[in-house]
Design a protein around this motif. Structure first.
Motif, short mmCIF file in Angstrom:
data_model
loop_
_atom_site.label_atom_id
_atom_site.label_comp_id
_atom_site.label_asym_id
_atom_site.label_seq_id
_atom_site.Cartn_x
_atom_site.Cartn_y
_atom_site.Cartn_z
N ALA A 1 0.86 -1.18 0.00
CA ALA A 1 0.00 0.00 0.00
C ALA A 1 0.89 1.23 0.00
N VAL A 2 0.63 2.14 -0.92
CA VAL A 2 1.47 3.32 -1.06
C VAL A 2 0.63 4.57 -0.87
N CYS A 3 1.26 5.63 -0.39
CA CYS A 3 0.61 6.92 -0.18
C CYS A 3 0.95 7.82 -1.37
N VAL A 4 -0.07 8.33 -2.05
CA VAL A 4 0.14 9.17 -3.23
C VAL A 4 -0.55 10.51 -3.00
N HIS A 5 -0.02 11.51 -3.67
CA HIS A 5 -0.61 12.84 -3.64
C HIS A 5 -1.33 13.06 -4.97
N THR A 6 -2.63 13.34 -4.91
CA THR A 6 -3.43 13.49 -6.12
C THR A 6 -4.58 14.44 -5.83
N ARG A 7 -5.44 14.61 -6.81
CA ARG A 7 -6.62 15.45 -6.63
C ARG A 7 -7.84 14.56 -6.44
N LYS A 8 -8.52 14.76 -5.33
CA LYS A 8 -9.73 14.01 -5.03
C LYS A 8 -10.95 14.81 -5.43
N ILE A 9 -11.89 14.16 -6.12
CA ILE A 9 -13.12 14.81 -6.53
C ILE A 9 -14.11 14.74 -5.37
N TYR A 10 -14.50 15.91 -4.85
CA TYR A 10 -15.43 15.95 -3.74
C TYR A 10 -16.88 16.00 -4.20
N ASP A 11 -17.14 16.63 -5.32
CA ASP A 11 -18.52 16.71 -5.82
C ASP A 11 -18.46 17.02 -7.31
N SER A 12 -19.47 16.58 -8.02
CA SER A 12 -19.52 16.82 -9.46
C SER A 12 -20.97 16.78 -9.91
N CYS A 13 -21.21 17.34 -11.08
CA CYS A 13 -22.56 17.33 -11.65
C CYS A 13 -22.44 17.39 -13.17
N ARG A 14 -23.48 17.00 -13.82
CA ARG A 14 -23.55 17.10 -15.28
C ARG A 14 -24.83 17.84 -15.63
N ASP A 15 -24.83 18.50 -16.77
CA ASP A 15 -25.98 19.31 -17.14
C ASP A 15 -26.15 19.32 -18.64
N LYS A 16 -27.38 19.56 -19.04
CA LYS A 16 -27.75 19.69 -20.46
C LYS A 16 -28.58 20.96 -20.56
N ASP A 17 -27.93 22.05 -20.98
CA ASP A 17 -28.57 23.37 -21.03
C ASP A 17 -29.11 23.64 -22.42
N CYS A 18 -30.36 24.10 -22.47
CA CYS A 18 -30.93 24.63 -23.71
C CYS A 18 -30.95 26.14 -23.56
N ILE A 19 -30.04 26.81 -24.23
CA ILE A 19 -29.84 28.25 -24.09
C ILE A 19 -30.62 28.94 -25.20
N GLU A 20 -31.75 29.52 -24.86
CA GLU A 20 -32.64 30.11 -25.86
C GLU A 20 -32.32 31.58 -26.09
N ASP A 21 -32.40 31.98 -27.35
CA ASP A 21 -32.29 33.39 -27.76
C ASP A 21 -31.07 34.07 -27.15
N ARG B 1 -16.88 19.77 -11.76
CA ARG B 1 -16.47 19.07 -10.55
C ARG B 1 -15.55 19.96 -9.71
N LEU B 2 -15.53 19.69 -8.41
CA LEU B 2 -14.65 20.37 -7.47
C LEU B 2 -13.61 19.38 -6.97
N GLU B 3 -12.33 19.76 -7.00
CA GLU B 3 -11.24 18.89 -6.61
C GLU B 3 -10.38 19.58 -5.55
N ARG B 4 -9.76 18.75 -4.72
CA ARG B 4 -8.79 19.23 -3.74
C ARG B 4 -7.57 18.32 -3.75
N ASP B 5 -6.41 18.90 -3.44
CA ASP B 5 -5.20 18.10 -3.24
C ASP B 5 -5.41 17.19 -2.03
N SER B 6 -5.13 15.90 -2.20
CA SER B 6 -5.33 14.93 -1.12
C SER B 6 -4.21 13.91 -1.14
N GLN B 7 -3.97 13.32 0.03
CA GLN B 7 -3.05 12.19 0.15
C GLN B 7 -3.89 10.94 0.35
#
Length: 275
Positions: free
Chosen positions: A19-39, A236-242
């Motif tokens: 088991a190794v400890c790595v430094h990376t970016r952890k995704i805390y929250d995310s969303c997807r969207d489909k926008d219909c942008i009128e006029d 998505r929102l990310e933070r540096d994490s170990q």
């Protein structure tokens, strides 16, 4: 209850060495969207505005996402949540018909603002790094705020509709019905269309202006172009994490490096066939 896994060798786990400890970016929250942008208002180039003022109709249309500017701010009413403000810049290209001549290509800029609320956890620590930046101040104790980093993934939108309108078609009152109609007596006539103005875009980043071959017309003209777009995006929102992760082995290439044929007698069809 199993014991807590600590960094180091791991036995009896199907090939996992340690088991190794790595430094990376952890995704805390995310969303997807489909926008219909009128006029959505299109700000054409000066040359395109001259064509739009004489155009009878427009057709086709392509939209290219040039840039997305992102700003992250803490949500004051909910700890750990952040508002992500996104401004999309699009280059819109279409064809305009002027009389019986061949269609002329027109081009312009459209801007869309979007806000999402995501969880990004809390972080009060200041972050310092010894990494050297060639164009930055050479100071190892320079810190940055511990806000989460917002990442936006989006594709070029789909053009759903294009239309030409006079400046007052969307903002002026409709014409009065005939006297004695169901709506009663006519109200006073509306003011001239010159005072029915929309919120005008007056300034854009220099890198966006450089994407067009001439200046953009922000002051409007006799006619205006509006577009309806379909936009797919993920935020998505990310933070540096170990993080502690299992390691099977070091990643080593298994394929030998292949160089080009010095004599240049390779069959191009043989090269193309496996592609």
């Amino acid at each position: 209850m199993p014991e807590k896994v600590m960094p180091g060798p791991v036995e009896g786990t199907g090939g996992i060495r340690e088991a190794v400890c790595v430094h990376t970016r952890k995704i805390y929250d995310s969303c997807r969207d489909k926008d219909c942008i009128e006029d959505l208002r299109v700000y054409p180039t000066r040359a395109s505005q001259a064509v739009i003022d004489r155009a009878l109709s427009v057709r086709g249309g392509r939209a290219e996402l040039l840039q997305a500017y992102i700003d992250v701010e803490p949500a004051s009413y909910n700890r750990g949540f952040y508002s992500v403000d996104i401004r999309y810049y699009y280059r819109i290209t279409a064809e305009a018909f002027v009389g019986g001549s061949r269609p002329a290509e027109i081009c312009g800029l459209a801007v869309f603002d979007k806000r999402v609320l995501l969880f990004g956890s809390e972080g009060s620590a200041k972050i310092f790094s010894s990494r050297y930046y060639p164009d930055g101040p050479d100071c190892q104790v320079l810190g940055r705020s511990n806000l989460p980093e917002a990442v936006v993934e989006a594709v070029d939108p789909i053009v759903l509709n294009l239309k030409l309108l006079d400046p007052c078609d969307l903002v002026c009152p409709p014409p009065c019905p005939p006297p004695g109609g169901p709506c009663g007596p006519c109200p006073p006539p509306p003011p001239p269309c010159g005072c029915c103005a929309e919120n005008e875009l007056t300034e854009i980043p220099a890198c966006i202006s450089a994407c067009f071959d001439c200046d953009l017309a922000f002051d409007g003209g006799c006619r205006r172009l509006y577009v309806t777009l379909g936009q797919f995006s993920m935020v998505r929102l990310e933070r540096d994490s170990q993080l502690l992760i299992p390691m099977y082995d070091y990643c080593m290439p298994t394929r030998e490096c292949a160089g080009g044929d010095e004599e240049g007698d390779e069959d191009p069809c043989e090269i193309f066939r496996p592609i």
